[in-house]
Enzyme design. Sequence first.
Site, short mmCIF file in Angstrom:
data_model
loop_
_atom_site.label_atom_id
_atom_site.label_comp_id
_atom_site.label_asym_id
_atom_site.label_seq_id
_atom_site.Cartn_x
_atom_site.Cartn_y
_atom_site.Cartn_z
N HIS A 66 3.18 -22.48 47.43
CA HIS A 66 2.55 -23.54 48.21
C HIS A 66 1.07 -23.24 48.35
O HIS A 66 0.69 -22.11 48.68
CB HIS A 66 3.20 -23.64 49.59
CG HIS A 66 2.54 -24.63 50.50
ND1 HIS A 66 1.95 -24.29 51.69
CD2 HIS A 66 2.37 -25.97 50.37
CE1 HIS A 66 1.45 -25.37 52.27
NE2 HIS A 66 1.69 -26.41 51.49
N SER A 67 0.22 -24.22 48.07
CA SER A 67 -1.22 -24.11 48.27
C SER A 67 -1.78 -22.92 47.48
O SER A 67 -1.59 -22.82 46.28
CB SER A 67 -1.50 -23.99 49.77
OG SER A 67 -2.87 -24.11 50.05
N LEU A 68 -2.47 -21.98 48.15
CA LEU A 68 -3.05 -20.83 47.46
C LEU A 68 -1.98 -19.98 46.80
O LEU A 68 -2.23 -19.34 45.76
CB LEU A 68 -3.85 -19.98 48.47
CG LEU A 68 -4.57 -18.75 47.91
CD1 LEU A 68 -5.64 -19.15 46.90
CD2 LEU A 68 -5.18 -17.92 49.02
N SER A 92 0.47 -20.96 45.06
CA SER A 92 0.72 -21.46 43.70
C SER A 92 -0.35 -20.96 42.73
O SER A 92 -0.06 -20.66 41.57
CB SER A 92 0.74 -23.00 43.69
OG SER A 92 -0.53 -23.52 44.06
#
Length: 708
Positions: free
Chosen positions: A341-343, A345
């Site tokens: 999720h977010s960073l 990924s």
Amino acid sequence: MSAPQQQQAQPPPPAAAEAAEPDAASRYEAVVPHWFYCKVMDSRERWIPFSMQDSERLEEAHGSGRGKEDLVVPTSGGRYDVHLKKRQRVAVYWEEEVSEVRRCTWFYKGDKDNKYIPYSETFSEELEEAYMIAVTLDEWKKKLESPSREIIILHNPKLMVHYHPVATSDDWGSTPTEQGRPRTVKRGVENIAAEIPNGEPLQIDHLVFVVHGIGPACDIRFRSIVQCVNDFRNVSLSMLQAHFKKAQEQQQIGRVEFLPVNWHSSLHSTGVDVDLERITLPSINRLRHFINDTILDVFFYNSSTYCQTIVDTVASEMNRLYQLFLQRNPLFKGGVSIAGHSLGSLILFDLLTNQKAAPEEDEHSREGSRTTSSNRGIEEVKEILKKLELSEYCDVFEKEKMDRRALFLCTEENLKEMGIPLGPRMKILHYIGSKTETQDQSTAAAAGHSREHEAASRSLSQHNPDSTDDGRNCQYRDVGLGQVSANYPQLNYKPTIFFAFGSPIGMFLTVRGVKRIDPNYSLPTCKGFFNIFHPFDPVAYRIEPMIVPDLEFEPMLLPHHKGRKRMHLELKEGLTRMSVDLKNNLLGSLRVAWQSFTRAPLPAVEAASTDAEAEAETGVEKQPDTKPDETPTAVKEEASHINVGRLNGGNRIDYVLQEKPIESFNEYLFALQGHLCYWESEDTVLLVLKEIYQTQGITLDQPLPGSQ
């Protein structure tokens, strides 16, 4: 009838008493215990029941393991162990505060939230014994005093109350009725309306590691990655029951296990927080600490020192969890996928781009690429023959495995040996000759471009000393361009699919200087890649336009888990279509009226031909109006078949969620929620399950409309 006869007719009282005793005794039935554990939430203790399966397993172990030192029972799908002797519930895969476990039979209603609280096991046994005596002898109004001097009165089987003492000492000897409002007492878990969770299938088909983004909190309620992944797992269980019911009934599938990967605590335990505290200004204290704890994670990842800490933590933690999972599940034969999720990924993407495929796999991949290239060459030859109106000879060229390059090397003698007649031979030779001249003219320019490309490759080789000269690794260097210099660890497994939620990968690649991803590039050890985002997510960016920059197309719309578009989206599309139709009809009517107004008067003899011409003109001019109306549908139908390269095995990569009706009122208001919505999104979870089980040949009970 005489008095002696009447006395003989009446049954003796002792016999009646003996007959009544079994009936009274039969009314008592032993209480069925249920196991609970204590969880501290919002600084308050909550007693949560185990699932029926886990409770039965604990009760069985409790009954058979009294003499053993410390019996350990796995619960909650194997993610927690219960130490029976210590009465403790311990997390297996992550750090968590130990919870108290209790074998519960009697409960009383709490003060604040009206939730039932179990009595201690010792006092519950006293209550049960008093209840058994009261039922057996039919003697009620029993009073019992708990260890904390609380009074419990058993009025009858349906009315039992609990009185809290007003003070710690009662010098005046007040009665229980004077000690505050009574609280209800219940016997047995079935009488307290507890929400007993459904048990999880024992069989695990697939394992997914989930990596969080910036900060310690992962959603708008400031919950940890463990709590958010718990929600994701619970949604997956309900989606399996709703959409994979047939496969479950046939025992083809069990469930997918999701395990959280936490790197934030390791990063901030390096002492960097102390260094930051020294230089942080005292004003707007809460905001500054929030930024230090969350936003700065992005800058830490772009620092070579802390980037190494982060990638080491993520890789080592996933490897540790994988080994521990295999130890606890020795029969597991499924695959492993990863989600970020977010960073998180971006961290996973960088790790995956720096994985090294096994040499035999690389050779196999090159062979597959050559086969694909050969097939593509044969198709090109067929296209050439169709252009020359020689389609009947396609089978001959295919039989000879003739690709474009081989065709351009053919002589008249070769074509004659293949049985091609003189006329077609001349057409083919003329085509080859004309194309060869064109290629010769462009050789000089191509040579100059080639020299520039080789120079760029050499500079990239210096950036990555482990690289080789084949096309796959050249593109690998391109994708890795601008990455922070770090020693990226290797994973102990090859992920099946990589899922990115609300991901900034596209933005970071662009900032690093990667303008385009080669369509032939794929992650070295992972063949699947899905970029899933909410339309209002301010952190999410697309990937497909970096692979196909010259073509504008929409991301794939994720179908609603209930099998249709959300109502407000259908309404919006309907209104759009209606406005386009009205606009086209109005413009068409105005155009016809204007033409009839400006047309010069003609003789009556030519009226018939004039009408015909007017109809023809109107028809010709109406065509452009109808085409725009038909184009969007055609584009939508072709969108799923767009070639977006090998990054996801030739399948679409970008998937967008459907916003909720309330979210469509104001995009900015729900932007933050859009970035944190994935943990409880049924549509996201269903796509993850669909793609995972598709690799095992298992499909949804009913395909969702619009799904690929």
